[in-house]
Design a protein around this motif. Structure first.
Motif, short mmCIF file in Angstrom:
data_model
loop_
_atom_site.label_atom_id
_atom_site.label_comp_id
_atom_site.label_asym_id
_atom_site.label_seq_id
_atom_site.Cartn_x
_atom_site.Cartn_y
_atom_site.Cartn_z
N LYS A 241 -24.31 18.55 5.51
CA LYS A 241 -24.01 19.66 4.60
C LYS A 241 -25.19 20.61 4.43
O LYS A 241 -25.00 21.77 4.05
N GLN B 110 -15.64 21.32 1.03
CA GLN B 110 -16.42 22.28 1.80
C GLN B 110 -16.33 22.07 3.30
O GLN B 110 -16.81 22.89 4.08
N ASN B 111 -15.71 21.00 3.74
CA ASN B 111 -15.66 20.71 5.17
C ASN B 111 -14.97 21.81 5.97
O ASN B 111 -13.97 22.38 5.52
N LEU C 230 -23.78 12.46 5.02
CA LEU C 230 -23.05 13.59 4.45
C LEU C 230 -24.00 14.66 3.95
O LEU C 230 -23.80 15.86 4.22
N GLU D 155 -14.43 15.96 0.76
CA GLU D 155 -15.27 17.14 0.65
C GLU D 155 -14.46 18.41 0.88
O GLU D 155 -13.94 18.64 1.98
#
Length: 323
Positions: A306, A108-109, A302, A106
């Protein structure tokens, strides 16, 4: 033979073989609403609702914004880390390991985030609720070892996910769920003392147990364990002093509690969001998830981290950097 393998095999050796359960009448807690199951109202939160009460939601969002990168001593700083820790049993470590694999991909983590799997095979709720017991001592010492291996400390643990059950429950509902609730309360209070900066704990209950071939945790016990999580969180929402998380209300004795993803679905009967569990989603014992089963839970985890209002602020990179 390794100890974890003994824990895994023991229920198969002494627990006996069971037939697949008839779960036709079981309705996911998230869809039960104000209807009752054996005298108890559904929903993940009070009054049959699936949303946190406004005050609990508001506090959770505030705490999420206070999750900051900390150094090994717990002091905020640019070089610090935010640790997300899993706590639980064999199913938990299998599912969380799949989640960690997904999370690595990911973009965006939050780059400050360190994800550590503290869950361990055979370590059911009763076995880890007391850190001074033989099994509890081993469990929490191993958690410390895994934190050290990830180059982080107890002081950097700020968020946790718990997924627990008890091995081979036999008591009728609601007794076995009440026992699990008591054990979960001990665990979250233990964690408050062990991790000084722990702010948020999410809990989930078991996945479907209708294909179980042993007495380790078949239906309806797997389904009914969801009430233990529901009751514990409601107990905090209702102001129980032993679960107080607000310094303004007195001595803080626990972190803020919330449901994580609710991962139970009634076998091949589609949940409202389409979730199903097929027999191929489980291993030979019908209880532990296969790779596909692990990935189903991992995906829910997840997606939760998110998108949830209390998770996104610390799980995802700063909003301004997201395209």
């Amino acid at each position: 033979m390794r100890r974890w393998l003994i824990y895994f095999l023991l229920p198969l050796l002494v627990g006996g073989i069971v037939r697949a359960a008839d779960t036709a009448d079981l309705v996911p807690l998230s869809e039960l609403g104000k209807r009752e199951y054996k005298g108890f109202v559904g929903g993940l939160y009070p009054d049959g609702k699936n949303q946190r009460p406004e005050g609990h939601e508001r506090t959770g969002v505030l705490l999420a914004t206070q999750v900051k990168a900390l150094d090994g001593q717990g002091i905020a700083g640019e070089e610090g880390k935010i640790v997300l820790l899993s706590v639980g049993m064999s199913n938990t470590t299998q599912e969380f390991s799949a989640f960690m694999q997904m999370a690595r991909g990911e973009r965006q983590n939050n780059p400050k985030l360190v994800i550590v799997d503290g869950a361990q095979g055979g370590m059911s709720a009763a076995r880890i609720a007391d850190a001074d017991s033989a099994s509890g001592g081993r469990y929490w010492a191993t958690v410390d070892d895994r934190l050290k291996a990830a180059n982080v400390s107890r002081a950097q643990v700020q968020v946790a996910w718990i997924k627990e059950a008890d091995a081979q429950p036999t008591a009728a509902f609601a007794k076995h769920a009440q026992v699990l609730e008591e054990e979960l309360e001990k665990i979250v209070r233990l964690m408050h003392g062990r991790f000084p900066n722990l702010k948020i704990v999410y809990l989930s209950s078991r996945i479907y147990g209708g294909y179980a071939k042993t007495r380790l945790n078949p239906e309806p016990f797997a389904y009914e364990s969801g009430f233990a999580v529901k009751w514990l969180i409601e107990k905090q929402i209702n102001g129980d002093r032993d679960l107080n998380f607000d310094p303004a209300a007195g001595e803080v004795r626990a972190p803020w509690l919330s449901w994580g993803p609710y991962v139970w679905a009634n076998g091949i009967n589609k949940r409202g969001d389409g979730l199903v569990y097929e027999e191929r989603d489980f291993g030979n014992d019908g209880t532990h998830p296969s790779q596909s089963g692990r990935e189903k839970v991992a995906r829910q985890l997840l997606d939760f981290f998110k998108t949830d209002s209390t998770a996104r602020p610390w799980f995802v990179k700063h909003e301004a950097k997201i395209e």
